[in-house]
Structure formats: C-alpha cells, structure tokens
Design an enzyme around this catalytic site. Sequence first.
Site, PDB file in Angstrom:
ATOM      1  N   THR A   1       0.835  -1.206   0.000  1.00 23.82           N
ATOM      2  CA  THR A   1       0.000   0.000   0.000  1.00 23.82           C
ATOM      3  C   THR A   1       0.863   1.247   0.000  1.00 23.82           C
ATOM      4  O   THR A   1       0.661   2.169  -0.809  1.00 23.82           O
ATOM      5  CB  THR A   1      -0.923   0.007   1.235  1.00 23.82           C
ATOM      6  OG1 THR A   1      -1.809  -1.115   1.163  1.00 23.82           O
ATOM      7  CG2 THR A   1      -1.741   1.296   1.301  1.00 23.82           C
TER       8      THR A   1
ATOM      9  N   GLU B   1       6.537  -7.328  -5.325  1.00 22.86           N
ATOM     10  CA  GLU B   1       6.791  -8.761  -5.240  1.00 22.86           C
ATOM     11  C   GLU B   1       5.636  -9.551  -5.839  1.00 22.86           C
ATOM     12  O   GLU B   1       4.472  -9.273  -5.550  1.00 22.86           O
ATOM     13  CB  GLU B   1       6.987  -9.170  -3.786  1.00 22.86           C
ATOM     14  CG  GLU B   1       7.267 -10.642  -3.635  1.00 22.86           C
ATOM     15  CD  GLU B   1       7.886 -10.981  -2.299  1.00 22.86           C
ATOM     16  OE1 GLU B   1       8.649 -11.953  -2.252  1.00 22.86           O
ATOM     17  OE2 GLU B   1       7.599 -10.278  -1.317  1.00 22.86           O
TER      18      GLU B   1
ATOM     19  N   TYR C   1       1.539 -23.035   3.891  1.00 26.54           N
ATOM     20  CA  TYR C   1       0.770 -22.729   5.096  1.00 26.54           C
ATOM     21  C   TYR C   1       0.020 -23.951   5.620  1.00 26.54           C
ATOM     22  O   TYR C   1      -0.276 -24.045   6.805  1.00 26.54           O
ATOM     23  CB  TYR C   1      -0.197 -21.574   4.827  1.00 26.54           C
ATOM     24  CG  TYR C   1       0.496 -20.233   4.777  1.00 26.54           C
ATOM     25  CD1 TYR C   1       1.241 -19.768   5.858  1.00 26.54           C
ATOM     26  CD2 TYR C   1       0.418 -19.436   3.647  1.00 26.54           C
ATOM     27  CE1 TYR C   1       1.885 -18.546   5.822  1.00 26.54           C
ATOM     28  CE2 TYR C   1       1.060 -18.194   3.605  1.00 26.54           C
ATOM     29  CZ  TYR C   1       1.798 -17.764   4.691  1.00 26.54           C
ATOM     30  OH  TYR C   1       2.435 -16.556   4.646  1.00 26.54           O
TER      31      TYR C   1
ATOM     32  N   ASP D   1       8.719  -3.021  -2.973  1.00 24.49           N
ATOM     33  CA  ASP D   1       8.057  -3.424  -1.724  1.00 24.49           C
ATOM     34  C   ASP D   1       8.686  -4.685  -1.124  1.00 24.49           C
ATOM     35  O   ASP D   1       8.066  -5.377  -0.331  1.00 24.49           O
ATOM     36  CB  ASP D   1       6.546  -3.615  -1.925  1.00 24.49           C
ATOM     37  CG  ASP D   1       6.184  -4.874  -2.697  1.00 24.49           C
ATOM     38  OD1 ASP D   1       7.075  -5.451  -3.364  1.00 24.49           O
ATOM     39  OD2 ASP D   1       5.015  -5.304  -2.636  1.00 24.49           O
TER      40      ASP D   1
ATOM     41  N   GLU E   1      -3.722 -17.247   4.129  1.00 22.74           N
ATOM     42  CA  GLU E   1      -3.036 -16.529   5.210  1.00 22.74           C
ATOM     43  C   GLU E   1      -3.818 -16.507   6.523  1.00 22.74           C
ATOM     44  O   GLU E   1      -3.301 -16.033   7.531  1.00 22.74           O
ATOM     45  CB  GLU E   1      -2.782 -15.073   4.801  1.00 22.74           C
ATOM     46  CG  GLU E   1      -1.743 -14.864   3.729  1.00 22.74           C
ATOM     47  CD  GLU E   1      -1.519 -13.390   3.440  1.00 22.74           C
ATOM     48  OE1 GLU E   1      -0.471 -13.061   2.861  1.00 22.74           O
ATOM     49  OE2 GLU E   1      -2.399 -12.565   3.782  1.00 22.74           O
TER      50      GLU E   1
END
Length: 210
Positions: free
Chosen positions: A18, A34, A46, A84, A145
């Site tokens: 952001t 990225e 994950y 970023d 996530e």
Amino acid sequence: MHYRFITIEGNIGAGKTTLAHLLARHYSARLVLEEFADNPFLPKFYENPAQYAFPLELFFMAERYKQLKELLSRDLFSNLTISDYLFTKCLLFAKVTLSDEEFRLYQKLFDIIQPQLISPDLLVYLHAPVSKLQENIRKRNRSYEQHIPNEYLYQLQETYTQYIRQHNLKTLFIDVSKADFLGNERHLKTVLDALDKEYGEGQHYLTLPD
C-alpha cells in the site's frame, strides 16, 4: 529526493505494498512489487510448512532475483525506483522456515546470487505489533493466510530487526501500529516529509501523528 532506490519492508500484513503504491504515485517513480501470488507453493506451505518450506523459499529467491536483475538491465538509476521487498528477505524468511541443514544449503545459493544485485539507498521498515498484523491479514482476506500463527510473525519480526541492526543498514523505522495511509493524509505526508531528509548510516525512527 536524495535517493534513487527505496525499499519498503516489514512483516506480513505491515502495509508494504500500500505504501509503495502511494509513494510511487507521488514521486512518479518506477514501482517494483513482489509477485508472491505466482508462487504455487505458498498455499501448500501454510498447510504443511515442513514439507514445502524449501521449494517455497527457492521459488521466491529465483523470482526475486529475476525481477531485480531485469531492473538492473534497464538502468535502475534513470529515475526513482520503489520496491516493496528487499532481496535479503529471502534469507530472513528461510532462516525462520527451514531446518538447519536446508538453511545452510540455501545460504550458499543466496551468497552466490546476492552480490550481483544492488542494495537500496534507503530501507523503510514498517513496524507493527503482531495483533495489528493479524488484523490487517484478516482484512485483506487471502484464504491461505488466515491461520498464520502468531509465533511465526514474532519470529519474522525478530529476524528482521536483528538483521537490520547487526548490518547497520540505513533504515527509517516507522511505527505503523495506528497507520492509515489511505484514509489519513497526515500519515502519508509525515512519511513524505521524512523522505525529504538525507539520513546517515544506521537506524532512524519515525512516529506518525495521532
């Protein structure tokens, strides 16, 4: 502007992308983001970190190297570039996710690749407590996530800050625990004003207004 290459870094959910978008728009800068969504191992990692950590980190390193190497071939310093991610994040994440044996192998590969890339003139590190990171992660609602353990975020936070201090990187630490760069113009202006200054080596700290 004293810098030609600025990197925004921070933990998962800190708001790197952001802020990078907003700064690139303000300065009419080249933006390097990225490409994490292209990593096929990320959702699997994950679900099963032990099995997929090594291919995950190898894929990230290869993609980051390719992206930054292409930048260098297009004259990085023709205008301001804002990224970023820091290439060294490959090593920092690998240190947390890999076994000792895997990490030693990974570090050998990293040490071959890293010297071919240029480091940023200034690192902007966004620091937030894990509770704030988890809040941001929930808001952006990427399915894979949503179950990141707090301990993983704590480990990443500690690894980042240790690395920055040990290597005395020229870093602007920003407390983003209450940041709202999209909704509060004063927050973004505070960062822009800070980037007008020339910093020496080491760490420098910025607190956003209430």
